[in-house]
Design a protein around this motif. Structure first.
Motif, PDB file in Angstrom:
ATOM      1  N   LYS A  63       9.959  10.362   3.292  1.00  0.00           N
ATOM      2  CA  LYS A  63      10.948  10.076   4.372  1.00  0.00           C
ATOM      3  C   LYS A  63      10.281   9.379   5.547  1.00  0.00           C
ATOM      4  O   LYS A  63      10.952   8.778   6.366  1.00  0.00           O
ATOM      5  CB  LYS A  63      11.599  11.383   4.839  1.00  0.00           C
ATOM      6  N   LEU A  64       8.925   9.508   5.664  1.00  0.00           N
ATOM      7  CA  LEU A  64       8.259   8.872   6.823  1.00  0.00           C
ATOM      8  C   LEU A  64       8.038   7.377   6.584  1.00  0.00           C
ATOM      9  O   LEU A  64       7.679   6.629   7.493  1.00  0.00           O
ATOM     10  CB  LEU A  64       6.899   9.542   7.077  1.00  0.00           C
ATOM     11  N   GLY A 123       0.814  -1.229   0.000  1.00  0.00           N
ATOM     12  CA  GLY A 123       0.000   0.000   0.000  1.00  0.00           C
ATOM     13  C   GLY A 123       0.839   1.266   0.000  1.00  0.00           C
ATOM     14  O   GLY A 123       0.347   2.365  -0.221  1.00  0.00           O
ATOM     15  N   GLN A 124       2.156   1.075   0.258  1.00  0.00           N
ATOM     16  CA  GLN A 124       2.981   2.269   0.433  1.00  0.00           C
ATOM     17  C   GLN A 124       3.322   2.927  -0.900  1.00  0.00           C
ATOM     18  O   GLN A 124       2.883   2.491  -1.959  1.00  0.00           O
ATOM     19  CB  GLN A 124       4.278   1.865   1.148  1.00  0.00           C
ATOM     20  N   LEU A 125       4.216   3.950  -0.846  1.00  0.00           N
ATOM     21  CA  LEU A 125       4.610   4.697  -2.047  1.00  0.00           C
ATOM     22  C   LEU A 125       5.421   3.809  -2.977  1.00  0.00           C
ATOM     23  O   LEU A 125       6.324   3.096  -2.525  1.00  0.00           O
ATOM     24  CB  LEU A 125       5.480   5.876  -1.619  1.00  0.00           C
ATOM     25  N   PHE A 169       0.685  14.224  13.076  1.00  0.00           N
ATOM     26  CA  PHE A 169      -0.134  15.351  12.589  1.00  0.00           C
ATOM     27  C   PHE A 169       0.112  15.435  11.073  1.00  0.00           C
ATOM     28  O   PHE A 169       1.270  15.418  10.629  1.00  0.00           O
ATOM     29  CB  PHE A 169       0.280  16.652  13.287  1.00  0.00           C
ATOM     30  N   VAL A 170      -0.976  15.505  10.282  1.00  0.00           N
ATOM     31  CA  VAL A 170      -0.827  15.416   8.820  1.00  0.00           C
ATOM     32  C   VAL A 170      -1.310  16.689   8.136  1.00  0.00           C
ATOM     33  O   VAL A 170      -2.400  17.206   8.435  1.00  0.00           O
ATOM     34  CB  VAL A 170      -1.662  14.213   8.271  1.00  0.00           C
ATOM     35  N   CYS A 186      -1.602   7.014   2.117  1.00  0.00           N
ATOM     36  CA  CYS A 186      -1.576   5.845   3.003  1.00  0.00           C
ATOM     37  C   CYS A 186      -0.408   5.945   3.972  1.00  0.00           C
ATOM     38  O   CYS A 186      -0.570   5.708   5.177  1.00  0.00           O
ATOM     39  CB  CYS A 186      -1.414   4.575   2.152  1.00  0.00           C
ATOM     40  N   VAL A 187       0.754   6.365   3.473  1.00  0.00           N
ATOM     41  CA  VAL A 187       1.922   6.497   4.374  1.00  0.00           C
ATOM     42  C   VAL A 187       1.591   7.481   5.486  1.00  0.00           C
ATOM     43  O   VAL A 187       1.762   7.194   6.672  1.00  0.00           O
ATOM     44  CB  VAL A 187       3.158   6.986   3.567  1.00  0.00           C
ATOM     45  N   LEU A 188       1.003   8.634   5.112  1.00  0.00           N
ATOM     46  CA  LEU A 188       0.732   9.683   6.124  1.00  0.00           C
ATOM     47  C   LEU A 188      -0.244   9.194   7.197  1.00  0.00           C
ATOM     48  O   LEU A 188      -0.119   9.531   8.375  1.00  0.00           O
ATOM     49  CB  LEU A 188       0.167  10.935   5.431  1.00  0.00           C
ATOM     50  N   LEU A 189      -1.213   8.345   6.787  1.00  0.00           N
ATOM     51  CA  LEU A 189      -2.287   7.977   7.733  1.00  0.00           C
ATOM     52  C   LEU A 189      -2.005   6.656   8.453  1.00  0.00           C
ATOM     53  O   LEU A 189      -2.861   6.152   9.174  1.00  0.00           O
ATOM     54  CB  LEU A 189      -3.624   7.869   6.979  1.00  0.00           C
TER      55      LEU A 189
END
Lengths: 488, 375, 449, 279
Positions: free
Chosen positions: C355-356, C168-170, C365-366, C387-390
């Motif tokens: 980078k996350l 699901g990632q980048l 916090f997004v 998806c990465v952010l959440l």
């Protein structure tokens, strides 16, 4: 600073001033002494049925070839055979080690020349197909495909390269048409860029390969008359006699394209050539020499599809080339440097403190090492984060890192780690106090050669072997017949 | 306001401009600009936009060359000759059509052979009869239907669409077949041509789903993969591929739901507004009362008013005429003069743009110092 | 005690994995798809242990970045008494703590290790030591973040693969135009995981449990970004985030209190088109982080018996563009500079989604990728980025955005590339953004500038 | 025609096989058996019908497209001189309703005629009906449109000869495919029979055979070997020929009820409310 900001600002400025703005002071593309200028018209709807083609290396002596009915195989191959024999003659006449260079009005024409070459390069010689046609097709495909590698100059699409050197006052989508693009860069006296571009759009004919539908309507009538008159005959003299009205109409259209392409080429040639452009051209020559050696071996095989190994090598080679070309442009051209600053890839400021002779003992090491330190005062806070590696523009070997940064006043301190030793008997030079210093983050240095394992060792990609050279899987007898009994 | 009251209002709005019936291409093309309310109102009122553009002094160049049209017909006849021989061969490759399942029915003209809308309605009814026979698993029902006609509800009016072909066999789904004359060369197709083809396939699939739903069958029986048949390499040898249209279907449903909501459309149409072919001045005023969402992509989106909207945007000096990335770069400042005022003076219209103004001043200074300027 | 059902499910998969791993023949690959926070690294370390116990002399591990390699070496030397070799590139400066670890040896070429049981290196490093030594089986971590042209260069070294990754990632990307490789038999831009899956017989194994995501987050992330089901490893009541109840700063505290309870927070600023570095969103994010730290957060969860103070380095702010990252960083540093008690704000991690990737925090916090935009480009709409952010947080995730995103999404024509014979890419960014927006609507608090 | 006893035995045997397949859950076998079962049942029903209506003299069983006796036997025409002749000869050679393009292809390849262009053939149809109206017996044969099996309306593009039996002038959903396969077989046969040099020289026929063979499954492109192509066409024809015949015969009764002109040139076009289910 967002990357697109400088281009956006220049577009707005160009729209207001009614003239394109410079995006580069140097031409980052080598132009050969005698490039082959080409313009062509194709029958709408067909992938590779050339109506007419004009080519030549001398503005005053264009060669016109017109096929009044390109869907007919004999008439079509008469045009193709003549064009490719002249093309191969041009390629062979070039001095040793100088690759051919094709200049076309837009990318669509280059893609079209690729299709023309691809439609003949696998054909068996004979049945109306000359050996030069097959060889010329392979050369042409090679030249256009090579241009997919960033920095290559073997095939020039003027709309793409002009738009890389000037920013017009219209949208990038509309830059794809040569007429309006030339109107913005070099508007006629007393006209604004917009006025000249809009009149070019309405009155002028497109540079090709797709003609205007209205022009096609007129042409369709002439071609129908031509087909009825010849009633299936394809003897050259009859075809050329009966085809004169079609020839005249196509010739006039191509003449317009011919002049536009030369006008665009002149604009590019007027710019001084960037230093690194010659180096990239040398790479093209090397590639061309290797290709010439390979292709003349009789059993030379051409894969219609790229193998896994070739695709991996291509991807690595092109990504390296792109990095190097971007870096070289920033070093060569002051305007490209400003764009890099806007993109957050470069930095320029006044040297407010310099300590070129600083020596320290780095942690975990015993002896002293030279680590010069420079502090720059900037006008805007540095877009480059801490620890970014930077290269000094005046001497690229002088490489260092940002070790300290303050927001207000915006300042940056750079510690040089490489290029500090005496080389070839000269002391290393460094940024001087009170002078402006420019740094870039992209290293234009040499990259390493890509070494790949043999294809059969790579078991993970074994199921992706492409078909080898398909022997002319061209269905020659199922060529588009004309309806109602006309011959193929 | 009931639909036919609104229908009358649209009729009045069209004034004396000729009406034009939507078809699969125009419905698909509207997907390029989902947020342009001017286009939605004009198409809901089935105004002939190329006529309107001519009146407004910005005619759109003709789209289709006679040679391309002829090649299209030539290729379709090549696919369908000998009792759909090539069509059946490609269906066997793409959807494993069993060898004996070659029962053919030609719906290209109704039994009564009438003309115009009446003919399309008759052919739609005959298509429904053939479809119900097919879906009743009758072993002799024709399962390759040529030129079937299905209907689609677009903003309250029914659009009749002629499909190239439909194919089905027992225990499998109903496939839409689309025949296009752009070539597949070395397994690659020109994306500029592939996207409209996929959208049109989505329009056909949605109309087939609606037709099935009206007949009481589940729309699930229609496959969302369309079979595309086009020439291979440089001649007219047919080849085929499957197109996954699920994303386009989703966009199309969203677009049609919005077009259907009378209340939303009604709010967009000012009271008593009418277009008039005779007096261009009034006509331009009327059109300007409908908000548009011009962007350079409109020029290739098949909207006949694109050149007109472009010239208005350029006259007004909007940054969007220079491309959406340019408009996005300056945030809320969307006029050329305001951007330049900010770049020259460094004064930001509000505190949000302070950084932006400072960046612009700095960049402009560097640009001029590095020798930048007019060509 | 953690969620019973989750424990059983994950044990079942681990047993099956071990049996299939030991039966792995030559030129075979076993793929393990894992949702965010499903214990990929634990799986990699435990599999290494299993392979060594089953008689494999040396188990090579292929990772993507040096940080991942160092974290893995630390984990292995802490959990198991295995001799670990860390293979490094010639120009890489090794972090000091690594060489002090027991049974760890750091070398520049594989021949110099003496009888290592595990050798860890990045894919690009392995690519350089071609053909020197061939290993029967290797483990790839983050297989869906590794491009398959890199797999092509390392494949000859290894006989078979255990490839673990989060689909699901980048995706890995290139700055070149992708058109020349479409339609070719092999597109080098595919991920290594995808190529290995195409080659392997049998479907990839699926880790069924995300131990990181709380119950509230697991359901949304799974529906919006994954076509395979997975569940949260904890019961809703188990994992608690506690804040001082004092409530002075209005919208910020209201959001934080809501987020502590439900695991989600959504702050919406008035609609406005803004340049990428929108100062107001940056200020709102800084205010939220400041109030969060000032309300002395502490957490209690299934793993640790007692309660634990939530330190600043367990907080992250995720953005999409560098300009946004710089704006938030400078806002936080400004606050840390002005107030001593906020000095810890300097340790808060501020980074772009790229980078996350692969990292874990307690609270995230997004900055919403589409906030303040006039049109959505493919970059901003990409599902992997959202998806990465959440999916980085263990306790709570707070999204800050300007209003107007629904209208932006409605106005966006579908511009995903269309290919012949290739199913449409799942998850589709537009669809994922709609689902997330729908979900966040329920947690909305209007922020006043 | 198979006897009634044989038919019933075969039907029972098929039913048992169907039940076994159902028990095994073998769906493919089940669908195959079901089709054979239905075909057998339809044959049995027809035998019953014919037994009931045995009063009228049963028409002799014959294969479709057989040469009914007619005056043209006495005029052995080697190469067609007019468009009408070319159409008749093409239809008779192939023995199935063909469309104008197929007739033109066959005419050019077999007889080197170039006048039977599809445009000429289209105009031919209208004149034929008009000529028949003026004087039904004026000509030995008339070119008629094929008749759709369900609506008995004239089919748009398929032609037949008036002297053929009614059954062979009906168009079932299978007929276009059957006609194509028969055209392939006729071309293959012509290539085999045709000496190197002759009226329609071999090269033209081979080009036509290669073009017609391309859509056939699993054949290498541009293959012009008549034996291989014939075999593939034959095997597919065997699968659908019986079903084609069944459907066409089922419409015979309704066709017979029409007037002579309608029987030859199809029923005038009335809008049918619902299409009557056939067989």
């Amino acid at each position: 600073m967002s990357g697109a900001l400088l281009t956006a600002l220049l577009r707005v400025r160009a729209a207001q001033e009614g003239r394109a703005q410079r995006a580069a002071r140097f031409r980052h593309l080598h132009i050969a002494d005698e490039p082959l200028v080409v313009a062509a018209y194709n029958l709408a709807g067909d992938p590779a049925s050339p109506l007419g083609i004009v080519y030549g290396t001398d503005r005053e002596r264009p060669c016109f070839r017109v096929a009044p009915e390109p869907r007919n195989r004999d008439i079509r191959f008469r045009l193709l055979n003549t064009f490719f024999s002249d093309f191969v003659a041009y390629v062979d006449a070039l001095p040793e080690g100088d690759p051919p260079q094709v200049i076309a009005g837009n990318q669509a024409t280059l893609d079209y020349l690729f299709r023309i070459g691809d439609s003949v390069r696998f054909l068996p010689v004979g049945e109306g197909v000359e050996p030069e046609t097959v060889l010329g097709g392979r050369h042409l495909v090679r030249l256009v495909e090579r241009r997919q590698r960033p920095g290559a100059a073997t095939a020039v699409a003027l709309t793409r390269d002009l738009a890389a050197h000037w920013i017009t006052g219209q949208s990038a989508l509309e830059d794809a048409a040569l007429g309006p693009l030339l109107a913005w860069i070099d508007p006629p006296e007393g006209q604004t860029g917009r006025g000249a571009a809009e009149s070019a759009e309405h009155t002028g004919l497109p540079v090709g390969p797709l003609p205007k539908p209205e022009w096609d309507e007129k042409l369709a009538r002439l071609i129908t008359k031509f087909n009825e008159a010849r009633d299936g005959a394809t003897d050259p003299k009859l075809v050329s006699r009966l085809g004169t009205p079609v020839k005249r109409m196509v010739r006039d259209a191509l003449m317009e394209s011919w002049d536009d392409v030369w006008r665009g080429l002149d604009l590019l040639v007027d710019l001084p050539e960037a230093p690194h452009a010659q180096e990239r051209w040398a790479e093209d020559s090397e590639d061309w020499a290797a290709w010439r050696k390979y292709i003349h071996v009789p059993e030379a095989r051409l894969a219609r599809k790229t193998s896994a190994r070739a695709a991996v090598w291509q991807l690595g080679d092109r990504e390296q080339a792109q990095r190097r070309v971007e870096a070289q442009k920033i070093v060569d051209d002051p305007l490209k440097f400003v764009a890099a600053v806007a993109d957050g890839l470069a930095l320029s400021g006044l040297v407010v403190s310099a300590d070129p002779d600083r020596k320290i003992v780095p942690p975990g090491r015993k002896n002293k090492v030279s680590r010069p330190l420079f502090t720059l005062s900037l006008e805007r806070p540095s877009p480059l984060p801490l620890h970014t590696e930077v290269f000094w523009l005046d001497r690229l070997a002088c490489q260092g890192r940002i070790v300290e940064m303050t927001m207000s006043p915006p300042r940056v301190t750079i510690e040089i780690a490489k290029g500090t030793r005496r080389t070839r008997g000269e002391d290393p030079t460094f940024p001087r106090l009170g002078r402006e210093a420019r740094f870039t983050t992209l290293d234009p240095g040499q990259d390493w050669r890509i070494k790949l394992p043999d294809a059969d060792e790579v078991w993970t990609h074994s199921h992706m072997v492409p078909e080898t050279q398909a022997v002319a899987d061209q269905d020659s007898d199922f060529v588009p017949q004309l309806p109602d009994g006309d011959d193929a | 306001m009931s639909t036919d009251e609104f229908e009358a209002r649209l009729e009045a709005f069209r004034g004396d401009l000729p009406a034009v019936r939507p078809n699969a291409r125009t419905v698909a093309a509207a997907l390029d600009t989902p947020d342009c309310r001017r286009r939605r109102i004009l198409e809901a009122a089935s105004v002939d936009k190329s006529e309107l553009a001519r009146h407004l002094g910005h005619p759109i160049p003709a789209a289709q060359s006679p040679f391309a049209l002829r090649r299209g017909n030539l290729f379709e006849s090549a696919v369908k000759e000998n009792g759909d021989a090539h069509l059946i061969a490609e269906l066997r490759k793409q959807i494993d059509l069993p060898i004996p399942a070659t029962r053919h029915k030609d719906l290209s003209s109704s039994r009564a052979r009438t003309k115009g809308l009446k003919e399309m309605k008759l052919r739609a009814k005959e298509t429904q009869a053939a479809l119900s026979l097919l879906l009743s698993e009758d072993p002799y029902a024709p399962n390759v239907l040529d030129h079937a006609v299905t209907s689609l509800e677009v903003g309250g009016s029914t659009v009749y669409l002629e499909q190239d072909a439909l194919a089905h066999y027992t225990g499998n789904k109903l496939y839409v077949v689309e025949i296009k004359s752009f070539p597949v060369i070395n397994n690659q197709v020109d994306p500029v041509k592939l996207r409209p083809a996929t959208r049109q396939a989505a329009v056909y699939i949605l109309s087939l789903q609606q037709t099935l739903a009206r007949m009481g069958h589940s729309p699930e029986k229609v496959a969302t993969d369309a079979v595309l048949i086009c020439p291979r390499n440089y001649d007219l040898t047919p080849t085929s591929a499957t197109l996954d249209t699920r994303q386009e279907l989703r966009g199309l449903r969203r677009q049609l739901d919005r077009a259907a909501s009378v209340s939303e459309l009604e709010a967009l149409l000012p009271q008593g507004l009418t277009l008039s072919a005779a007096d261009t001045e009034h006509c331009a005023e009327a059109v300007e009362q409908l908000p548009n969402a011009y962007r350079p992509a409109c020029l290739d989106s098949g909207c006949e008013l694109a050149y007109y909207c472009r010239s208005r945007a350029r006259d007004a000096g909007e940054t969007v005429a220079l491309g959406t990335p340019v408009r996005q770069a300056f945030g809320p400042v969307d006029m050329i003069d305001d951007v330049l005022a900010m770049a020259d003076s460094g004064i930001a219209p509000s505190r949000y743009e302070q950084d932006l103004a400072a960046d612009l001043i700095h960049m402009q200074k560097l640009y001029r110092a590095a020798g930048g300027g007019a060509a | 005690m953690p969620n019973e059902e989750a424990v059983h499910a994950s044990e079942r998969v681990t047993l099956e994995l071990t049996s299939r791993l030991l039966k792995l023949g030559a030129h075979e690959a076993l793929i393990v798809d894992s949702p965010p926070g499903a214990g990929k690294t634990t799986l990699v370390t435990r599999s290494t242990r299993t392979l060594v116990d089953s008689g494999v002399e040396t188990v090579p591990v292929v990772v993507q970045t040096n940080e991942q390699a160092n974290d893995l070496v630390k984990r292995i030397s802490a959990d198991f008494d295995l001799r670990v070799g860390r293979l490094v590139g010639s120009s890489y400066t090794v972090p000091p703590y690594l060489s002090r670890l027991p049974r760890v040896q750091i070398e520049k070429n594989p021949g110099d290790f003496h009888r290592p049981q595990v050798v860890v290196a990045t894919a690009s490093k392995w690519a350089f030591c071609q053909g020197r030594q061939s290993y029967p089986v290797a483990v790839i971590d983050e297989a869906y973040q590794m491009r398959s042209d890199l797999l092509y260069r390392v494949a000859p070294l290894f006989g078979s693969f255990l490839a673990v990754g989060d689909p699901g990632q980048l995706d890995p990307f290139t700055t070149l135009d992708e058109k020349p490789w479409q339609g070719q038999p092999y597109d080098p831009l595919q991920t290594a995981g995808a190529v290995l899956a195409e080659n392997a017989d049998g479907d990839p194994l699926r880790l069924p449990v995300s131990w990181r995501l709380p119950q509230a987050a697991a359901r949304l992330v799974q529906e919006a970004f994954y076509d395979q089901a997975f569940m949260a490893g904890t019961l809703p009541t188990e994992r608690r985030l506690h804040l001082d109840t004092v409530d002075i700063a209005g919208w910020a505290d209201k959001t934080l209190t809501h987020a502590a309870e439900t695991g989600w927070g959504f702050c919406q600023l008035p609609a406005r088109h803004t340049p990428p570095g929108d100062p107001e969103v940056a200020a709102s994010l800084a205010m939220l982080v400041r109030r969060f730290v000032e309300r002395h957060p502490w957490t209690s969860n299934e793993a640790s018996a007692g309660d634990r103070r939530l330190t600043a380095d367990r907080i992250a702010v995720g953005t999409v563009q560098r300009a946004q990252e710089a704006a938030v960083r400078s806002a936080l540093d400004q606050l840390a500079h002005e107030h001593e008690h906020l000095a810890c704000l300097r340790e808060v991690v501020v980074a772009t989604a790229n980078k996350l990737q692969g990292r874990e925090f307690d609270v995230v916090f997004v900055w919403h990728p589409l906030s303040g935009r006039q049109d959505a480009t493919e970059f901003h709409l990409e599902a992997g980025r959202l998806c990465v952010l959440l999916s980085r947080h263990r306790h709570a995730c707070v999204v800050v955005s300007r209003a107007g995103i629904r209208e932006l999404l409605d106005a966006h024509p579908n511009s995903n590339p269309v290919y012949l014979n290739v199913p449409a890419k799942f998850p589709d960014g537009w669809e994922a953004h709609q689902q997330v927006l729908e979900h966040l609507g329920g947690h909305r608090v209007d922020a006043l500038p | 025609m198979e006897s009634i006893e044989g038919l019933s035995a075969r039907i029972n045997q098929l039913q048992n096989e169907a039940n076994e397949a159902l028990a095994r859950g073998d769906v493919d076998a089940l669908t195959r058996i079901r089709e054979h079962l239905q075909a057998a049942e339809r044959q049995r029903n027809r035998v019953w019908e014919e037994a009931l209506a045995s009063a009228s003299s049963p028409s002799p069983p014959h294969s479709p497209g057989s040469r009914a006796e007619g005056p043209e036997e006495s005029l052995p025409v080697v190469t067609p001189t007019t468009a009408r002749d070319a159409v008749r000869m093409a239809l008779t050679d192939v023995g199935a309703p063909l469309d104008p393009k197929q007739i033109q292809l066959w005419g050019t390849a077999k007889y080197r005629t170039s006048f039977a262009t599809s445009r000429a053939v289209y105009s031919l149809r209208r004149d034929e009906q008009r000529a028949w109206r003026q004087n039904p017996d004026g000509r030995f044969f008339y070119i008629c449109p094929a008749i759709s099996h369900d609506t008995l309306a004239p089919a748009r593009a398929a032609l037949t000869v008036s002297t053929w039996d009614d059954e062979d002038r009906i168009l079932s959903p299978y007929t276009p495919r059957v006609a194509y396969l028969k055209l392939v077989l006729a071309t293959a046969a012509a290539v085999k029979e045709c000496p190197a040099a002759g009226p329609g020289d071999r090269r033209q026929l081979e080009v036509l055979l290669a073009k017609l063979a391309r859509p056939l499954p699993n054949l290498p492109p541009r293959l012009a070997d008549p034996a291989v192509v014939g075999e593939v066409a034959e095997s597919e024809l065997a699968l659908i020929a019986t079903a084609d015949e069944d459907i066409r015969r089922a419409s015979l009764e309704r066709l017979a009820a029409l007037s002579d002109e309608q029987r030859l040139f199809g029923q005038p076009l009335k809008v049918h409310s619902t299409s009557r289910r056939h067989a």
